[in-house]
Design an enzyme around this catalytic site. Sequence first.
Site, PDB file in Angstrom:
ATOM      1  N   GLU A 149      22.281  24.463  45.297  1.00  0.00           N
ATOM      2  CA  GLU A 149      22.184  24.300  46.750  1.00  0.00           C
ATOM      3  C   GLU A 149      23.147  25.195  47.534  1.00  0.00           C
ATOM      4  OE1 GLU A 149      22.674  20.069  47.226  1.00  0.00           O
ATOM      5  OE2 GLU A 149      20.910  19.608  46.037  1.00  0.00           O
ATOM      6  N   GLU A 267      14.188  18.021  39.422  1.00  0.00           N
ATOM      7  CA  GLU A 267      14.607  16.690  39.904  1.00  0.00           C
ATOM      8  C   GLU A 267      13.452  15.948  40.569  1.00  0.00           C
ATOM      9  OE1 GLU A 267      18.148  16.963  42.388  1.00  0.00           O
ATOM     10  OE2 GLU A 267      19.040  18.487  41.109  1.00  0.00           O
TER      11      GLU A 267
HETATM   12  O1  9MR Z   1      21.455  11.016  42.473  1.00  0.00           O
HETATM   13  C1  9MR Z   1      22.778  11.521  42.597  1.00  0.00           C
HETATM   14  C2  9MR Z   1      23.680  10.468  43.213  1.00  0.00           C
HETATM   15  O2  9MR Z   1      23.717   9.317  42.411  1.00  0.00           O
HETATM   16  C3  9MR Z   1      25.061  11.053  43.386  1.00  0.00           C
HETATM   17  O3  9MR Z   1      25.881  10.131  44.059  1.00  0.00           O
HETATM   18  C4  9MR Z   1      24.985  12.343  44.215  1.00  0.00           C
HETATM   19  C5  9MR Z   1      26.347  13.011  44.350  1.00  0.00           C
HETATM   20  O4  9MR Z   1      26.862  13.411  43.097  1.00  0.00           O
HETATM   21  O5  9MR Z   1      24.077  13.265  43.631  1.00  0.00           O
HETATM   22  C6  9MR Z   1      22.776  12.759  43.471  1.00  0.00           C
HETATM   23  O6  9MR Z   1      21.993  13.736  42.856  1.00  0.00           O
HETATM   24  C7  9MR Z   1      21.697  14.890  43.628  1.00  0.00           C
HETATM   25  C8  9MR Z   1      21.764  16.101  42.733  1.00  0.00           C
HETATM   26  O7  9MR Z   1      23.020  16.177  42.120  1.00  0.00           O
HETATM   27  C9  9MR Z   1      21.437  17.363  43.471  1.00  0.00           C
HETATM   28  N1  9MR Z   1      20.188  17.264  44.166  1.00  0.00           N
HETATM   29  C10 9MR Z   1      20.011  16.081  45.010  1.00  0.00           C
HETATM   30  C11 9MR Z   1      20.284  14.817  44.207  1.00  0.00           C
HETATM   31  C12 9MR Z   1      20.045  13.562  45.076  1.00  0.00           C
HETATM   32  O8  9MR Z   1      18.682  13.380  45.268  1.00  0.00           O
END
Ligand code: 9MR
Length: 360
Positions: A149, A267
């Site tokens: 990102e 994802e």
């Molecule tokens: O699902 C993840 C959540 O539980 C965490 O708190 C958060 C921060 O680390 O990250 C979420 O996952 C994200 C991923 O790392 C990157 N793309 C978006 C995801 C959330 O939909």
Amino acid sequence: MISRRAMLTAGASALAFPASAQDMRSLKAIAAAKGFVFGSAAASYELKDGDFAPLLAREAAQLVPEYEMKRDALETKPGFYDFAALDSLFAFAAKNRLSMRGHTLCWYYANPPWLVSMLAAKRDEKLLTSHIQTVLRRYPMDSVDVVNEALAPPGTAARADSLRPSLWLDAFGPGYIDMAFHAARAADPKVKLVYNDWGFEQGAAENDRFRSATLRLLDGMLKRKTPIDALGIQGHLSAFGNRIDQRKLRAFLQEIRDRGLIILITELDVDDTGGPHDSVSRDRAVADEARRFLDVALDNPATQAVLTWNLSDRYVDPPDEWKLKLLGWRLRKTPYNAQMRRKPLWNAMAQAFSDRRIFY
Ligand code: 9MR
């Protein structure tokens, strides 16, 4: 005494998924027959769940840590790494013969507070490159999100190069992206190096701009011979929000393939916020949107993997909207419900997987 309502509900779900008629195949087997990998994200604590862990092992050929590889989870103090949770995910994968995907080595988010201040004070490249080296030298993986990102999300770009504000951009300028990929390649010559992001699927003008910005970023990297193997398309879809534009998505994926890059769907999940309240309609809409997405994604020979962002609604983050949170509302984003039963999304995925052409 069991209520009439409970009996009816139990009866209805038994009808929807009669055990004897349940498809015995796994998503990983259907995917493997079509030359790609199916996998899922999971968190280490979920592996202690006796309903969930066997399901994950049965369905998925690849595992990606939901947060255990993020820097705030790993390097809690400068130079001090706590690998325990991540080790447990790798041990589970080894035991059940799943390959691993890494997520993520460099991100604007989920960094420990000490790093933010130290980086601003020192601007030392090693604060990025040593971390990448430490993780990649310890864990063998099939692919890894080197940078996650880095682009400003659709509709928010403020800079001409569309990069998202971040601690890395502040410290090193746009060159931090190449720096991360070079460090990754030096640490592991084999792992597929991935740039991972979201916002590619919808048809709005802001998504057009986002797709163009991504191609510009990738073209710059390829021109400079920055080592990159794949684009990770997160695939966070929405059943009742902005729908995907199949024509634009198809054209974009073709652009990626034309550049010689692999495509990974990293994802996949479908947000069911909004829409009607009954779960049958929600599940239907979730399944339909995923199918529309997968039909396009799998029609491109460059697509080598599909991973869901978790396999069961039991472990999906609660909704953002506070009213829904108060009602104890559970989002229905994944192929299995909270009782570990298959939902229409599972069937839609299985069907889209089976219908893929075989590319030679
Ligand atoms: O699902 C993840 C959540 O539980 C965490 O708190 C958060 C921060 O680390 O990250 C979420 O996952 C994200 C991923 O790392 C990157 N793309 C978006 C995801 C959330 O939909």
